[in-house]
Scaffold this active site. Structure first.
Site: not given
Length: 387
Positions: A11, A22, A33, A122, A176, A187, A191, A288
């Site tokens: 991300v 932008a 690290r 979204i 994962e 997860d 959310k 993604g």
């Protein structure tokens, strides 16, 4: 605007790539690290020390994409207290520390934005907040975990086994190495908490939300439901009911012709129902590098351009109450027992497996039963029948 990125994984790098296009955003520090292959030209601005960001007066905004709760919480608090805006896609952090972080941002006159925390690319939370400005949210629900949807969709289309599709999902990078957060519903739970807090201006904790995932589903469940014209999806739901709201996460069986049943591969579908505007649904990639990275930078641009969001952390008196949440379930188990039999309305027995449709059952009772059977190592899967 000079900004920093904390965490330079999928991300973080997606946000960096989007920021380049932008305009008006200057990334001057990256907390990591070590460097990332392909980004050697950024080595001069990489630091492992949070103080290099928190104590730099030129940095106005920080993107947190470390993930998890710790040390993300401590780093975000340090930045907020230093008078820096924070943007994060970290649903774990916002779910666990929502009110604390919102209060800290308000106390220091800065913004905390997290519209990328649910739905990835979204514009879900953005439109939820936009709708709330002139309407009352009655219900939010949706498919918000792409990994689970990919597995369930493939099991339905191909008749594949759960374990087989989970392995493929891991190979494709959808799941994962440790997939428990996805398949056990954690997860989706996080959310759900983030979405519910915004929808109803409340503060609900994770332990107030009954949650069951798809880790006990088998190909026989999918095949049985398919024969009945039903498709299983993992759903979140929060619904206003008087001066409270019901909220939970569970597998749900939908008619094959419904919108939810036709969400394919790793896509998300999230829906709101409001008093005046009615029902609106939002569909697309829920995760993604570029979808989420772009959503993060949208928040950065909104803060830079002074665009406000109507977020009132905990201002509502609404509380979670699932006592009125009751519906019928599909249940599959290995044998009839005294705990399950009183709830059964219709059943079929095939090769020693019982496929059942329940009487109306309270959500909390069904979840309690499911967790009990799982803890005892007993075969069982359930899915709510969509109303």
């Amino acid at each position: 605007m000079k900004i920093a990125i904390m965490g330079f994984g999928t991300v973080g790098s997606g946000a960096y790539e989007t920021a380049k296009n932008a305009g008006g955003i200057d990334i001057v520090r990256i907390l990591a690290r070590h460097g990332r292959p392909g980004y050697e030209h950024l080595d001069d601005i990489i630091t492992p020390n949070i103080d290099d960001i928190a104590n730099d007066p030129e940095i106005e905004l920080v993107i947190e994409s470390i993930g998890g709760v710790h040390p993300a919480r401590e780093y975000v608090l340090a930045c907020l207290r230093a008078g820096k805006h924070v943007v994060t896609p970290n649903k774990n952090l916002i779910s666990a520390c929502y009110k604390e972080l919102m209060d800290e941002a308000a106390a220091n006159g800065v913004k905390l934005r997290f519209t990328s925390a649910v739905g990835g690319g979204i514009p879900w939370l953005f439109n939820l907040l936009r709708t709330k400005r002139c309407d009352e949210i009655e219900e939010v629900r949706g498919i918000v975990n792409g990994t689970c949807n990919y597995i369930l969709d493939a099991m339905y289309d191909k008749g594949a086994d759960f374990g087989e599709m989970l392995k493929i999902a891991q190979e494709l990078g959808y799941a994962e190495a440790d997939p428990s957060s996805d398949i056990e519903g954690t997860d989706t739970l996080r959310k759900t908490v983030v979405t519910t807090n915004l929808a109803f201006d409340t503060v609900v904790s994770e332990d107030e939300v009954p949650c069951c995932g798809i880790d006990t589903i088998q190909s026989c469940d999918v095949a049985y439901l398919k024969e009945k014209g039903l498709v299983c999806k993992l759903m979140m739901k929060a619904k206003r009911s008087g001066d409270s709201f019901e909220v939970y996460v569970e597998p749900t069986a939908f008619p094959a012709g419904s919108l939810e049943a036709n969400v394919k591969v790793n896509n998300n579908l999230i829906t709101l129902t409001a008093r005046d505007i009615g029902t609106q649904s939002f569909y697309g990639q829920g995760a993604g590098m570029m979808p989420t990275g772009q959503s993060v930078i949208q928040d950065v641009l909104d803060i830079r351009d002074g665009k406000e969001q109507a977020i009132e952390a905990g201002s509502s008196a609404l509380k979670a109450d699932n006592s009125k949440a009751v519906h019928r379930y599909y249940i599959r188990h290995d044998r009839m027992c005294e705990h399950i039999e009183p709830f059964i309305d219709i059943y079929e027995e095939k090769d020693g497996i019982y496929y059942c449709i329940s009487k109306p059952v309270a959500v909390e009772e069904m979840h309690k039963m499911g967790h009990h059977r799982k803890e005892k190592g007993k075969e069982m899967f359930f899915a709510a029948l969509a109303e």
